[in-house]
Scaffold this motif. Structure first.
Motif, PDB file in Angstrom:
ATOM      1  N   LEU A 254       0.828  -1.214   0.000  1.00  0.00           N
ATOM      2  CA  LEU A 254       0.000   0.000   0.000  1.00  0.00           C
ATOM      3  C   LEU A 254       0.860   1.261   0.000  1.00  0.00           C
ATOM      4  O   LEU A 254       0.489   2.289  -0.573  1.00  0.00           O
ATOM      5  CB  LEU A 254      -0.944  -0.002   1.203  1.00  0.00           C
ATOM      6  N   GLU A 255       2.038   1.184   0.642  1.00  0.00           N
ATOM      7  CA  GLU A 255       2.869   2.397   0.730  1.00  0.00           C
ATOM      8  C   GLU A 255       3.425   2.826  -0.627  1.00  0.00           C
ATOM      9  O   GLU A 255       3.900   3.937  -0.800  1.00  0.00           O
ATOM     10  CB  GLU A 255       3.993   2.223   1.761  1.00  0.00           C
ATOM     11  N   ASN A 256       3.340   1.914  -1.622  1.00  0.00           N
ATOM     12  CA  ASN A 256       3.862   2.265  -2.952  1.00  0.00           C
ATOM     13  C   ASN A 256       2.818   2.905  -3.862  1.00  0.00           C
ATOM     14  O   ASN A 256       3.139   3.302  -4.983  1.00  0.00           O
ATOM     15  CB  ASN A 256       4.383   1.010  -3.661  1.00  0.00           C
ATOM     16  N   ILE A 257       1.572   2.975  -3.392  1.00  0.00           N
ATOM     17  CA  ILE A 257       0.527   3.565  -4.241  1.00  0.00           C
ATOM     18  C   ILE A 257       0.950   4.985  -4.617  1.00  0.00           C
ATOM     19  O   ILE A 257       1.351   5.771  -3.754  1.00  0.00           O
ATOM     20  CB  ILE A 257      -0.826   3.614  -3.497  1.00  0.00           C
ATOM     21  N   ARG A 258       0.860   5.292  -5.901  1.00  0.00           N
ATOM     22  CA  ARG A 258       1.256   6.629  -6.355  1.00  0.00           C
ATOM     23  C   ARG A 258       0.015   7.434  -6.728  1.00  0.00           C
ATOM     24  O   ARG A 258      -0.944   6.911  -7.295  1.00  0.00           O
ATOM     25  CB  ARG A 258       2.216   6.508  -7.555  1.00  0.00           C
ATOM     26  N   SER A 259       0.069   8.713  -6.378  1.00  0.00           N
ATOM     27  CA  SER A 259      -1.102   9.561  -6.608  1.00  0.00           C
ATOM     28  C   SER A 259      -0.673  11.022  -6.452  1.00  0.00           C
ATOM     29  O   SER A 259       0.418  11.302  -5.937  1.00  0.00           O
ATOM     30  CB  SER A 259      -2.137   9.190  -5.537  1.00  0.00           C
ATOM     31  N   CYS A 260      -1.527  11.923  -6.889  1.00  0.00           N
ATOM     32  CA  CYS A 260      -1.377  13.315  -6.470  1.00  0.00           C
ATOM     33  C   CYS A 260      -2.234  13.478  -5.206  1.00  0.00           C
ATOM     34  O   CYS A 260      -3.154  12.688  -4.976  1.00  0.00           O
ATOM     35  CB  CYS A 260      -1.845  14.264  -7.563  1.00  0.00           C
ATOM     36  N   TYR A 261      -1.950  14.491  -4.418  1.00  0.00           N
ATOM     37  CA  TYR A 261      -2.638  14.626  -3.130  1.00  0.00           C
ATOM     38  C   TYR A 261      -3.149  16.044  -2.919  1.00  0.00           C
ATOM     39  O   TYR A 261      -2.618  17.009  -3.488  1.00  0.00           O
ATOM     40  CB  TYR A 261      -1.691  14.242  -1.979  1.00  0.00           C
ATOM     41  N   TYR A 262      -4.170  16.112  -2.036  1.00  0.00           N
ATOM     42  CA  TYR A 262      -4.769  17.373  -1.588  1.00  0.00           C
ATOM     43  C   TYR A 262      -4.557  17.407  -0.085  1.00  0.00           C
ATOM     44  O   TYR A 262      -4.971  16.488   0.635  1.00  0.00           O
ATOM     45  CB  TYR A 262      -6.256  17.315  -1.934  1.00  0.00           C
ATOM     46  N   LEU A 263      -3.873  18.441   0.397  1.00  0.00           N
ATOM     47  CA  LEU A 263      -3.593  18.541   1.834  1.00  0.00           C
ATOM     48  C   LEU A 263      -4.210  19.833   2.353  1.00  0.00           C
ATOM     49  O   LEU A 263      -3.879  20.923   1.888  1.00  0.00           O
ATOM     50  CB  LEU A 263      -2.066  18.561   2.041  1.00  0.00           C
ATOM     51  N   ARG A 264      -5.145  19.688   3.305  1.00  0.00           N
ATOM     52  CA  ARG A 264      -5.785  20.889   3.888  1.00  0.00           C
ATOM     53  C   ARG A 264      -5.341  21.049   5.332  1.00  0.00           C
ATOM     54  O   ARG A 264      -5.430  20.117   6.123  1.00  0.00           O
ATOM     55  CB  ARG A 264      -7.297  20.766   3.818  1.00  0.00           C
ATOM     56  N   LEU A 265      -4.825  22.241   5.631  1.00  0.00           N
ATOM     57  CA  LEU A 265      -4.324  22.530   6.975  1.00  0.00           C
ATOM     58  C   LEU A 265      -5.003  23.773   7.522  1.00  0.00           C
ATOM     59  O   LEU A 265      -5.274  24.711   6.762  1.00  0.00           O
ATOM     60  CB  LEU A 265      -2.814  22.838   6.921  1.00  0.00           C
ATOM     61  N   THR A 266      -5.243  23.777   8.816  1.00  0.00           N
ATOM     62  CA  THR A 266      -5.626  25.041   9.451  1.00  0.00           C
ATOM     63  C   THR A 266      -4.396  25.501  10.235  1.00  0.00           C
ATOM     64  O   THR A 266      -3.875  24.752  11.085  1.00  0.00           O
ATOM     65  CB  THR A 266      -6.829  24.849  10.396  1.00  0.00           C
ATOM     66  N   VAL A 267      -3.921  26.696   9.895  1.00  0.00           N
ATOM     67  CA  VAL A 267      -2.637  27.167  10.467  1.00  0.00           C
ATOM     68  C   VAL A 267      -2.813  28.556  11.097  1.00  0.00           C
ATOM     69  O   VAL A 267      -3.761  29.288  10.770  1.00  0.00           O
ATOM     70  CB  VAL A 267      -1.545  27.251   9.364  1.00  0.00           C
ATOM     71  N   ARG A 268      -1.887  28.890  11.980  1.00  0.00           N
ATOM     72  CA  ARG A 268      -1.876  30.259  12.511  1.00  0.00           C
ATOM     73  C   ARG A 268      -1.550  31.209  11.358  1.00  0.00           C
ATOM     74  O   ARG A 268      -0.681  30.914  10.541  1.00  0.00           O
ATOM     75  CB  ARG A 268      -0.809  30.405  13.596  1.00  0.00           C
ATOM     76  N   ASP A 269      -2.285  32.330  11.328  1.00  0.00           N
ATOM     77  CA  ASP A 269      -2.090  33.283  10.234  1.00  0.00           C
ATOM     78  C   ASP A 269      -0.885  34.166  10.567  1.00  0.00           C
ATOM     79  O   ASP A 269      -1.039  35.323  10.965  1.00  0.00           O
ATOM     80  CB  ASP A 269      -3.386  34.098  10.068  1.00  0.00           C
ATOM     81  N   GLN A 270       0.303  33.600  10.413  1.00  0.00           N
ATOM     82  CA  GLN A 270       1.548  34.301  10.804  1.00  0.00           C
ATOM     83  C   GLN A 270       2.564  34.201   9.669  1.00  0.00           C
ATOM     84  O   GLN A 270       2.511  33.235   8.899  1.00  0.00           O
ATOM     85  CB  GLN A 270       2.172  33.615  12.027  1.00  0.00           C
TER      86      GLN A 270
END
Ligand code: NAP
Ligand code: HSE
Length: 440
Positions: free
Chosen positions: A351-367
């Motif tokens: 499973l660790e070899n599965i290749r794909s593009c990714y979408y990463l959503r983060l909530t971060v401090r606005d700094q």
């Protein structure tokens, strides 16, 4: 026609599906009898609670609270297991099969967990097991795989297999509402499992993917060997982000086989599909499945994936097959022939070899400097960024950061996610979704 034996059906379970089967059998019985060359009737119904009020009425003389007695009654030829669950339903199914009966089931959890034993028992005792309603509701996907596409090998099958989740995702996007606001509607419509966690956490889709995998490749892959992720972490904002990037978000099962390496991979996760993709445009309670065969090319199937009528259509299709089987004598239908067992040679793709593009959503401090910290982690794991969207987040002093990547793999993304989550500037658990490149 009247001299023919009456084929008698026992309904174990008289909930959403059981009542639908009673209702529609009553309506289409004359037609079925003329097509199948003899009379059929429902001879017994079993429920858990005899006092429960039901929308569909059946004669009280047919109804009992002893499903096992119905399943093993000598007068019953076809047992419909429409109870659900994997404990009592398993006992009942095996008992009916041991008694040489035809069992019709909509129970994908049972088939996924105990399919091998069920089919073995059916073969051993001359019973038969039909399960069209277990995958993709009213779409005859099992017949398609077993019969219509019998000439093919299947490098890729993917699609939406859970009506509840697709209904929820569609409404979340249309109404800009969180998933928990929509779940009750799906339950009220009779789409959701008795334990709705099976739907929203992806397990129901995984059960169906396991059945498809077995039909297409002859191996049982348990959900513990798959990636299984549900829809609970998706927010209305994710649909807006996806749309800005040209995608729809769907809960997708992917069953892929690399014939050169002889590796198989089964996974279930919310997926960003290109907005023009056919499956991406399957909405509401509908399911959509894309099957690529080496002979036929790609064929696609769309239809209602849950709910009383669609599921009943599949159950009655199986009842008709069962009646034909009983009337025409023993022997296997093409619709029952097991796929060849390829267990010895077929490997699970890591499973660790599965290749794909990714979408990463983060909530971060606005700094200042936060984006640089995140991208530094990604660079460290050789994850290349394709796009960045920053929007104001709902809570004060934070921003929502959405990054998409070029093709990477699960191992690199897992490491990235783990390290990014630990950054002091990241204020809540990040969401990672896969982006598919399915074109059709
Ligand atoms: P449901 O509405 O909860 O109905 C279950 C029925 O089983 C009820 O009539 C219940 O009796 C009865 N039951 C439970 N335990 C029993 C026992 N020990 N003895 C006798 N009867 C018992 O569920 P459903 O939605 O119809 O689903 C049935 C099956 O079809 C499940 O395997 C499900 O996964 C599958 N399925 C459902 C759909 C769908 O859209 N709903 C679609 C495809 C497949 P009471 O009514 O007295 O409680
Ligand atoms: N709960 C299932 C779904 C029922 O929503 O798809 C149909 O299998």
């Amino acid at each position: 026609m009247s001299k023919e034996k009456v084929i008698t059906i026992g309904l174990c379970g008289f909930g959403t599906v059981g009542q639908g089967v009673w209702k529609h059998l009553k309506r289409c019985r004359p037609d079925l009898e003329s097509r199948l060359g003899g009379p059929i009737k429902v001879g017994a119904i079993a429920v858990r609670d005899l006092k429960k009020k039901r929308e569909v009425k059946a004669p009280a003389r047919l109804i009992s609270a002893d499903a096992m007695a119905v399943a093993t009654d000598r007068k019953i030829d076809i047992v419909c297991e429409l109870i659900g669950g994997t404990t009592y339903a398993k006992k009942l199914t095996l008992a009916a099969l041991r008694a040489g009966k035809v069992v019709v089931s909509a129970n994908k959890a049972l088939i996924c967990d105990h399919g091998a034993e069920i089919f073995r028992t059916a073969r051993k005792h001359g019973g038969h097991f039909f399960f069209e309603a277990s995958v993709a509701g009213g779409i005859p996907i099992i017949k398609a795989l077993r019969e219509g596409l019998v000439a093919n090998k299947f490098p890729q099958i993917y699609g939406i297999l859970n009506g509840t989740c697709n209904f929820i995702l569609t409404k979340m996007e249309a109404l800009d509402a969180p998933y928990c606001d929509i779940l009750q509607d799906a339950k009220d419509m009779g789409y959701a499992e008795a334990d709705e966690a099976l739907d929203v956490q992806g397990w129901d889709t995984a059960h169906k993917a396991a059945i498809i995998c077995w039909l297409a490749h002859g191996v049982w892959i348990g959900s513990d060997k798959m990636i299984v992720e549900g829809i609970e972490k998706i927010t209305p904002q994710d649909f807006k982000n996806a749309s800005a990037l040209g995608y729809e978000i769907k809960l997708i099962a992917i069953i892929s086989r690399d014939f050169k390496k002889n590796e198989i991979c089964v996974r279930v996760h919310p997926t960003l599909l290109p907005a023009g993709n056919v499956v991406a445009n399957v909405n509401g309670v509908f399911n959509g499945v894309s099957i690529t065969g080496d002979v036929v090319g790609t064929t696609q199937y769309i239809g209602q994936g849950a709910g009383q009528d669609a599921t009943t259509s599949a159950v009655i299709g199986d009842i008709a097959d069962a009646v034909a089987l009983i009337r025409n004598g023993k022997g296997l239908h093409l619709s029952e022939v097991s796929p060849s067992e390829e267990k010895q040679v077929l490997k699970l793709a890591p499973l660790e070899n599965i290749r794909s593009c990714y979408y990463l959503r983060l909530t971060v401090r606005d700094q200042p400097g936060v984006l640089a910290k995140v991208t530094a982690v990604m660079a460290k794991h050789k994850v290349s960024i394709a796009s960045v969207i920053q929007t104001l987040s709902e809570s004060e002093g934070t921003a929502s950061l959405v990054l998409t990547t070029h093709e990477s793999d699960e191992k690199a993304m897992e490491a990235t996610l783990s390290q990014v989550s630990r950054l002091a500037a990241v204020v809540s658990k990040p969401l990672l979704l896969r982006i598919s490149d399915f074109t059709e």
